[in-house]
Scaffold this motif. Structure first.
Motif, PDB file in Angstrom:
ATOM      1  N   UNK A  78      62.622  19.209  26.497  1.00  0.00           N
ATOM      2  CA  UNK A  78      61.276  18.940  26.020  1.00  0.00           C
ATOM      3  C   UNK A  78      60.565  17.879  26.835  1.00  0.00           C
ATOM      4  N   UNK A  79      59.498  17.333  26.270  1.00  0.00           N
ATOM      5  CA  UNK A  79      58.688  16.330  26.960  1.00  0.00           C
ATOM      6  C   UNK A  79      59.064  14.936  26.481  1.00  0.00           C
ATOM      7  N   UNK A  80      59.357  14.081  27.453  1.00  0.00           N
ATOM      8  CA  UNK A  80      59.790  12.718  27.139  1.00  0.00           C
ATOM      9  C   UNK A  80      58.835  11.724  27.788  1.00  0.00           C
ATOM     10  N   UNK A  81      58.447  10.695  27.048  1.00  0.00           N
ATOM     11  CA  UNK A  81      57.617   9.624  27.611  1.00  0.00           C
ATOM     12  C   UNK A  81      58.472   8.823  28.582  1.00  0.00           C
ATOM     13  N   UNK A  82      58.030   8.715  29.823  1.00  0.00           N
ATOM     14  CA  UNK A  82      58.799   7.971  30.818  1.00  0.00           C
ATOM     15  C   UNK A  82      58.075   6.710  31.288  1.00  0.00           C
ATOM     16  N   UNK A  83      56.793   6.579  30.973  1.00  0.00           N
ATOM     17  CA  UNK A  83      56.046   5.384  31.379  1.00  0.00           C
ATOM     18  C   UNK A  83      54.831   5.241  30.484  1.00  0.00           C
ATOM     19  N   UNK A  84      54.320   4.024  30.411  1.00  0.00           N
ATOM     20  CA  UNK A  84      53.097   3.763  29.677  1.00  0.00           C
ATOM     21  C   UNK A  84      51.973   3.487  30.666  1.00  0.00           C
ATOM     22  N   UNK A  85      50.748   3.814  30.319  1.00  0.00           N
ATOM     23  CA  UNK A  85      49.628   3.501  31.210  1.00  0.00           C
ATOM     24  C   UNK A  85      49.458   1.999  31.337  1.00  0.00           C
TER      25      UNK A  85
END
Length: 245
Positions: free
Chosen positions: A71-78
């Motif tokens: 699936x889709x995983x958050x890897x960084x924040x803006x």
């Protein structure tokens, strides 16, 4: 008057809000496509498109297959400028149309004048390609107006001012929404499209000729004229002065 955003843009705004407001963190999994689509009332293809954009920005990684890593995983924040841009994108959907138009007048008249002042060093090829594409009379209104928005953004990018370009990019969804809403109510869309084509060409011609005053006035009349003739509500607050950089 306002238009519904394209479905994938609504998904993108939802995820962006979670990132900006701290509800999503690196390592978090986004809900499954089916779940997110049902939650937001959109097609799964719209969810995929929004995630593709986030992946291109380096904020999300997708992994095919099954199991805890899929699936889709958050890897960084803006961060930095990207965070400011995302905050603007999230907020822009709620801005009054008259304020968006007034801001466009401030930014885009200054852009047109500045480009004309250094006309010999400005490359207008990309803008002209967009205008050529807009000459296709078979374009649907939505397609035409997407190219229209890209044309205005392209001029901002040609200015070389990254803050102005980022502001225009952040406002793009809001601009497209009110422009499309207005277009849907026009009885003579073909006539309006022909007029917009001519006005775009006239702006580019003034820039290429190095005529800053004419370029400024033409883009001002172009933006405010559409707003006026589309009968959108609320008066525009005209800028008190013409900024430059």
């Amino acid at each position: 008057m306002s238009a519904e955003p394209r479905a994938w843009e609504g998904v993108l705004a939802h995820i962006e809000a979670g990132l900006v407001e701290g509800d999503l963190h690196p390592g978090d999994h986004l809900p499954a496509e089916r779940t997110l689509a049902a939650e937001l009332g959109v097609a799964r293809s719209s969810v995929r498109e929004a995630i593709r954009v986030l992946e291109a920005m380096g904020l999300v990684r997708t992994q095919t297959g099954s199991g805890p890593t899929a699936g889709a995983v958050i890897v960084a924040l803006p961060v930095g400028g990207m965070q400011a841009l995302m905050r603007l994108q999230v907020a822009a959907s709620g801005f009054p149309v008259a304020d968006v138009v007034s801001t466009r007048l401030i930014l885009e008249t200054a852009v047109a004048a500045e480009l004309a002042e250094r006309a010999e060093a400005v490359d207008l090829e990309s803008a002209e390609h967009l205008l050529d594409a807009m000459d296709d009379v078979s374009l649907a209104r939505e397609e035409f107006l997407t190219l229209d928005a890209q044309f205005h953004l392209q001029l901002a990018e040609e200015s070389g001012n990254v803050v102005v370009a980022a502001m225009m990019a952040g406002l793009r969804t809001s601009i497209e929404s009110y422009v499309l809403a207005a277009a849907s109510g026009l009885t003579d869309w073909d006539g309006m499209a022909a007029r917009l084509r001519a006005e775009h060409r006239a702006v580019v011609a003034a820039i290429a000729a190095g005529d800053a005053s004419t370029a400024r006035h033409r883009i001002h009349d172009h933006i405010s004229g559409y707003y006026r003739d589309a009968a959108l509500t609320a008066p525009i607050r005209e800028p008190h002065q013409e900024p430059s950089w």
